[in-house]
Scaffold this active site. Structure first.
Site, PDB file in Angstrom:
ATOM      1  N   GLY A 215      -2.665  -3.353  -2.068  1.00  0.00           N
ATOM      2  CA  GLY A 215      -1.569  -4.125  -1.633  1.00  0.00           C
ATOM      3  C   GLY A 215      -1.516  -4.806  -0.124  1.00  0.00           C
ATOM      4  O   GLY A 215      -2.241  -4.456   0.663  1.00  0.00           O
TER       5      GLY A 215
ATOM      6  N   SER B 150       0.797  -0.969  -0.096  1.00  0.00           N
ATOM      7  CA  SER B 150      -0.033   0.018   0.005  1.00  0.00           C
ATOM      8  C   SER B 150       0.721   1.288  -0.087  1.00  0.00           C
ATOM      9  O   SER B 150       1.760   1.406   0.940  1.00  0.00           O
ATOM     10  CB  SER B 150      -0.805   0.131   1.371  1.00  0.00           C
ATOM     11  OG  SER B 150      -1.689   1.104   1.327  1.00  0.00           O
ATOM     12  N   GLY B 151       0.784   2.174  -0.981  1.00  0.00           N
ATOM     13  CA  GLY B 151       1.495   3.402  -1.207  1.00  0.00           C
ATOM     14  C   GLY B 151       2.582   3.087  -2.132  1.00  0.00           C
ATOM     15  O   GLY B 151       3.394   4.071  -2.079  1.00  0.00           O
TER      16      GLY B 151
ATOM     17  N   THR C 129      -1.944   2.628  -7.885  1.00  0.00           N
ATOM     18  CA  THR C 129      -3.250   3.207  -8.742  1.00  0.00           C
ATOM     19  C   THR C 129      -2.516   4.028  -9.988  1.00  0.00           C
ATOM     20  O   THR C 129      -3.045   4.262 -10.716  1.00  0.00           O
ATOM     21  CB  THR C 129      -4.000   4.005  -7.431  1.00  0.00           C
ATOM     22  OG1 THR C 129      -4.277   2.962  -6.655  1.00  0.00           O
ATOM     23  CG2 THR C 129      -5.114   4.841  -8.055  1.00  0.00           C
TER      24      THR C 129
ATOM     25  N   GLU D  47      -1.253  -5.570   3.588  1.00  0.00           N
ATOM     26  CA  GLU D  47      -1.397  -4.773   4.794  1.00  0.00           C
ATOM     27  C   GLU D  47      -1.136  -5.425   6.036  1.00  0.00           C
ATOM     28  O   GLU D  47      -1.204  -6.481   6.237  1.00  0.00           O
ATOM     29  CB  GLU D  47      -2.773  -4.118   4.551  1.00  0.00           C
ATOM     30  CG  GLU D  47      -3.193  -3.203   3.494  1.00  0.00           C
ATOM     31  CD  GLU D  47      -4.460  -2.747   3.591  1.00  0.00           C
ATOM     32  OE1 GLU D  47      -4.817  -1.548   2.844  1.00  0.00           O
ATOM     33  OE2 GLU D  47      -5.270  -3.159   4.271  1.00  0.00           O
TER      34      GLU D  47
ATOM     35  N   ASN E 236      -1.055   5.532   3.031  1.00  0.00           N
ATOM     36  CA  ASN E 236      -1.306   5.990   1.809  1.00  0.00           C
ATOM     37  C   ASN E 236      -2.310   7.051   1.708  1.00  0.00           C
ATOM     38  O   ASN E 236      -3.368   6.699   2.228  1.00  0.00           O
ATOM     39  CB  ASN E 236      -1.354   4.875   0.730  1.00  0.00           C
ATOM     40  CG  ASN E 236      -1.580   5.174  -0.808  1.00  0.00           C
ATOM     41  OD1 ASN E 236      -1.325   6.408  -1.162  1.00  0.00           O
ATOM     42  ND2 ASN E 236      -1.800   4.189  -1.610  1.00  0.00           N
TER      43      ASN E 236
ATOM     44  N   SER F 213      -5.268   5.589  -0.879  1.00  0.00           N
ATOM     45  CA  SER F 213      -5.345   4.028  -0.947  1.00  0.00           C
ATOM     46  C   SER F 213      -6.609   3.385  -1.468  1.00  0.00           C
ATOM     47  O   SER F 213      -7.672   3.758  -0.919  1.00  0.00           O
ATOM     48  CB  SER F 213      -5.093   3.351   0.599  1.00  0.00           C
ATOM     49  OG  SER F 213      -5.220   2.026   0.507  1.00  0.00           O
ATOM     50  N   SER F 214      -6.370   2.336  -2.513  1.00  0.00           N
ATOM     51  CA  SER F 214      -7.436   1.551  -3.035  1.00  0.00           C
ATOM     52  C   SER F 214      -8.045   0.811  -1.900  1.00  0.00           C
ATOM     53  O   SER F 214      -7.300  -0.077  -1.464  1.00  0.00           O
ATOM     54  CB  SER F 214      -7.174   1.080  -4.226  1.00  0.00           C
ATOM     55  OG  SER F 214      -6.536   1.721  -5.252  1.00  0.00           O
TER      56      SER F 214
END
Length: 749
Positions: A432, A149-150, A154, A434, A205, A208-209
């Site tokens: 991502g 994540s981050g 995306t 986590e 992030n 973040s999605s």
């Protein structure tokens, strides 16, 4: 790896490789010292490390040398590096507009060999596009964008979509161009809408999605973009009603509260400066808070102003619902009281959702029980905790249905009939890996998805490619890699796994006891080395050793989240709403499916069951495409610009098997073509081509097919096969004729 020797007179022969087995410790020590000297010598010339844009050329290939090269490249603003079958993308955490300009897109698209240009996501995109043009099986392509994540997934997916939209607009077909432009605009406009409703600011992030998506870009026989479709996975709907400390709700809530006009504020009842419990950290201003971009994109996707206003009015209703607070009733036989300050919020919620206030309150505070053969109906007041759970559930089910409806509307506006398109390029962007201080069912599902994608990489590349070399007769010394099958068995295996035990717990007609459930998990799955628990924590938990690291999951509320049950009273009150949008989201035809008797049946479709099924469907699609991997790497956990923390990057490289992939790529062949396809494509290179055209085809005869291939190879290179240098300094042939396939280096193609 294959032999470094390839005699010019024997294109079909591969001499046996020396395995280099060390027979005593003295020799091993000498080799270790020699190896260390090689590493030291390579790293000694620091000024040249940034020049290694292809990590298969690093000599020797180790985590240390790879890490140093990436760090050197990052320091001089080179964020993309080829790594065998993958592209490593380091997040700079600052804008570099020149890296994604239309001019650069055109440069990669027009290049005779995009691989000769600097490594870039546009090079990967162009390669997939040319693969579709060449029509080599499997024709359909997939780009799998992965990372923490981050790490920049995306953004990468967004840039890839812009590239394909630009490439599809061919100047050769001006009339088609107008259609493509409209399709391209709509496809690109799906991004800001999906991000507004599906992304949020988390600890790791700002954008973040909170859902996964697979976008199919559909191409016609002229390879023009004719449409697209979006498949989504597991929206984190719990975020609507709960935001962890220092995190935010979905972007769209901040957009409407910050970007609404004075007139809209009156219509949606969003007074300026009002505070909402479900809108934490609203004082932070992010780029993602831009309301106008979202509204414009929604309009281009066919969502008119009136429908938009309806959507935002419902979202405002959810914000007011979050401010509704309950207090314990004096008498247990009576419904919970409303806290004095929240009575106005109930009325506003009812007005915005067009639900009578008394009906809304009853659905939140009274539970209906049907019992006995006569199906007698009893009404029981809910406890304060149950009322709050119902309030949160109401918000979550409305938002989840709204998100599903938006995806449906977007697909209706970008989808093309299958008769129009002939191939597709898929872009996979999933959440991502986590690991937060508190992890629950959401993180378990997210990390399970990442495990499945890692297995796809392992199975397709690290494992399958090496097995294919051996099967085709190459003398190959297997390169070890981390296989995550044990971890997947623990999560999803049959007959016993975390998922199966979770589902079984949901079927039991009793409240779940987290302590007993923890004991059941430990007893049933104790033989799996990937399972452990935090013995120092007072909260029931279990720890899974994922490919990317250990994560501790809390069992509290996990079973209830997996059930994902919606009380029938809530569905009933939503079906009776006078709001046009809610009537679409909750059609009355569902009422026969939502009675209490049906809800209590054992055959519950749980969250993990649905997610597992959708993920298996995705993996089937991926298995039928040619995959390409972009590994997004997060250089530091604080998202600081141009900050490279070696230990954090190293853990990501080790977790996803980058170094092993580089080693295999350096010693192998990226292009593998079956004999029949090879002869069809390169027949004209044979000196006897003119006469061979009239001969009976020989492709069905393996020996004759192989002979034809060898003749083409001999005639094409004159018996002198160029060699390629591997990452360990050895030279291997650029072409090898196996039992059923021809293996080629990129240079030979």
């Amino acid at each position: 790896r294959p032999s470094p020797v390839f005699p010019s007179t024997g294109l079909d022969k591969m001499p046996k490789q020396e395995n280099g087995q060390r027979e005593d410790s003295l020799i091993q020590n000498d080799l270790s010292e020699s190896f260390e000297e090689e590493v030291g010598a390579f790293l000694g010339d620091e000024e040249k490390l940034h020049l290694f844009d292809d990590l298969t050329k690093v000599n020797p290939v180790t985590t240390r040398t790879v890490l140093k090269c990436l760090q050197a490249r990052y320091r001089v603003n080179l964020f993309y590096t080829n790594a065998g079958c993958s592209l490593v993308a380091l997040n700079p955490f600052q804008p570099f507009s020149c890296l994604y300009s239309p001019e650069l897109m055109r440069e990669y698209h027009a290049a005779l060999c995009p691989q000769d240009l600097k490594p870039h996501i546009f090079a990967v995109a162009e390669q997939t596009y040319r693969n579709v043009q060449k029509q080599l099986d499997p024709v359909n392509q997939s780009i799998i964008v992965s990372g923490e994540s981050g790490a920049g997934k995306t953004w990468t997916s967004r840039c890839l979509m812009k590239f394909y939209a630009s490439v599809a607009a061919s100047v050769l077909f001006p009339k088609g161009n107008e259609t493509v432009e409209r399709i391209e605009k709509r496809v690109l406009d799906s991004n800001p809408v999906m991000e507004a409703f599906g992304n949020a600011c988390t600890l790791r992030n700002n954008n973040s999605s909170r859902f996964g998506k697979y976008i199919q870009l559909q191409l016609d026989r002229f390879h023009h973009l004719t449409g697209a479709s979006i498949q989504t996975f597991l929206l984190e709907k719990t975020r609507v009603a709960y935001q962890a400390p220092n995190e935010r709700n979905f972007h769209i809530f901040y957009q409407i509260t910050k970007g609404a006009t004075a007139e809209e504020r009156l219509e949606w009842n969003l007074p300026e400066g009002a505070e909402y419990r479900w809108l934490p950290n609203s004082e932070r201003n992010l780029d993602e808070d831009c309301f106008e971009v979202t509204r414009g994109a929604m309009f281009h996707l066919g969502i008119g102003r009136a429908t938009q206003s309806n959507i935002f009015k419902v979202l405002s209703g959810l914000l007011h619902l979050g401010n509704v607070q309950f207090s314990n009733a004096v008498d247990e036989s009576q419904p919970c009281e409303l806290e004095d300050k929240t009575r106005e919020f109930v009325k506003t919620t009812g007005d915005l959702l067009q639900i009578p206030v008394e009906e809304l309150l009853e659905s939140l505070r009274i539970r209906t029980i049907t019992a006995g053969k006569q199906q007698q109906v009893f009404k029981k007041p809910c406890s304060r905790a149950e009322c709050e759970t119902r309030r949160d559930c109401l918000a979550k089910v409305i938002y989840a249905r709204l998100f599903e409806w938006l995806v449906l509307v977007i697909n209706e506006n970008i989808y093309t009939d299958p008769s129009v398109w002939t191939s597709f390029i898929g872009l996979l962007d999933v959440y991502g890996f986590e690991a937060f201080p508190e992890n629950n069912l959401e993180q378990l599902c997210i990390n399970y998805a990442n495990e499945k994608l890692q297995q796809h990489f392992v199975a397709h590349y690290l494992k399958a490619q090496q097995e294919e070399y051996a099967a085709e007769g190459l003398q190959w010394s297997f390169i070890n890699y981390q296989d995550n099958q044990n971890c997947l068995d623990l999560i999803e295996g049959n007959p016993l796994s975390i998922f199966s035990l979770l589902n079984e717990e949901c079927r039991l007609n009793r409240p779940s006891n987290t302590d007993l459930f923890q004991t059941r998990i430990e007893k049933a799955l104790s033989s799996n080395q990937c399972l452990s628990r935090d013995k120092f924590s007072k909260k029931p938990n279990f720890i899974i050793s994922h490919y990317a690291g250990k994560v501790c999951y809390q069992l509290a509320a996990m079973v209830e989240k997996n059930k994902d049950a919606v009380p029938p009273e809530l569905l009933h009150v939503l079906q009776n709403s006078k709001d046009p949008l809610l009537q679409k989201l909750f059609p009355v035809t569902e009422k026969n499916q939502n009675n209490t008797k049906t809800q209590n049946k054992a055959a519950v479709v749980t969250v993990v069951s649905k997610f597992k099924s959708s993920l298996e469907h995705l993996m089937e699609i991926l298995s039928r495409t040619t995959p390409h991997y972009i590994r997004c790497i997060k250089p530091n956990a604080d998202c600081k610009a141009m900050t490279f923390r070696r230990e954090e990057v190293l853990s990501q490289l080790q977790a996803c098997g980058i170094v092993e992939a580089i080693s295999i790529s350096a010693a192998g062949f990226p292009v593998r073509i079956p004999f029949q396809s090879f002869t069809e494509r390169y027949e004209l290179l044979r000196k006897s081509w003119g006469s061979s055209k009239r001969r009976t085809p020989v492709e069905d005869d393996d020996k004759a097919s192989r002979a034809a291939v060898l003749e083409i190879l001999q005639d094409a290179v004159g018996g002198q096969t160029p060699a390629q240098e591997t990452g360990n300094g050895a030279e291997i042939p650029s072409v090898y004729c196996g039992k059923t396939k021809v293996f080629l280096a990129n240079s030979m193609v």
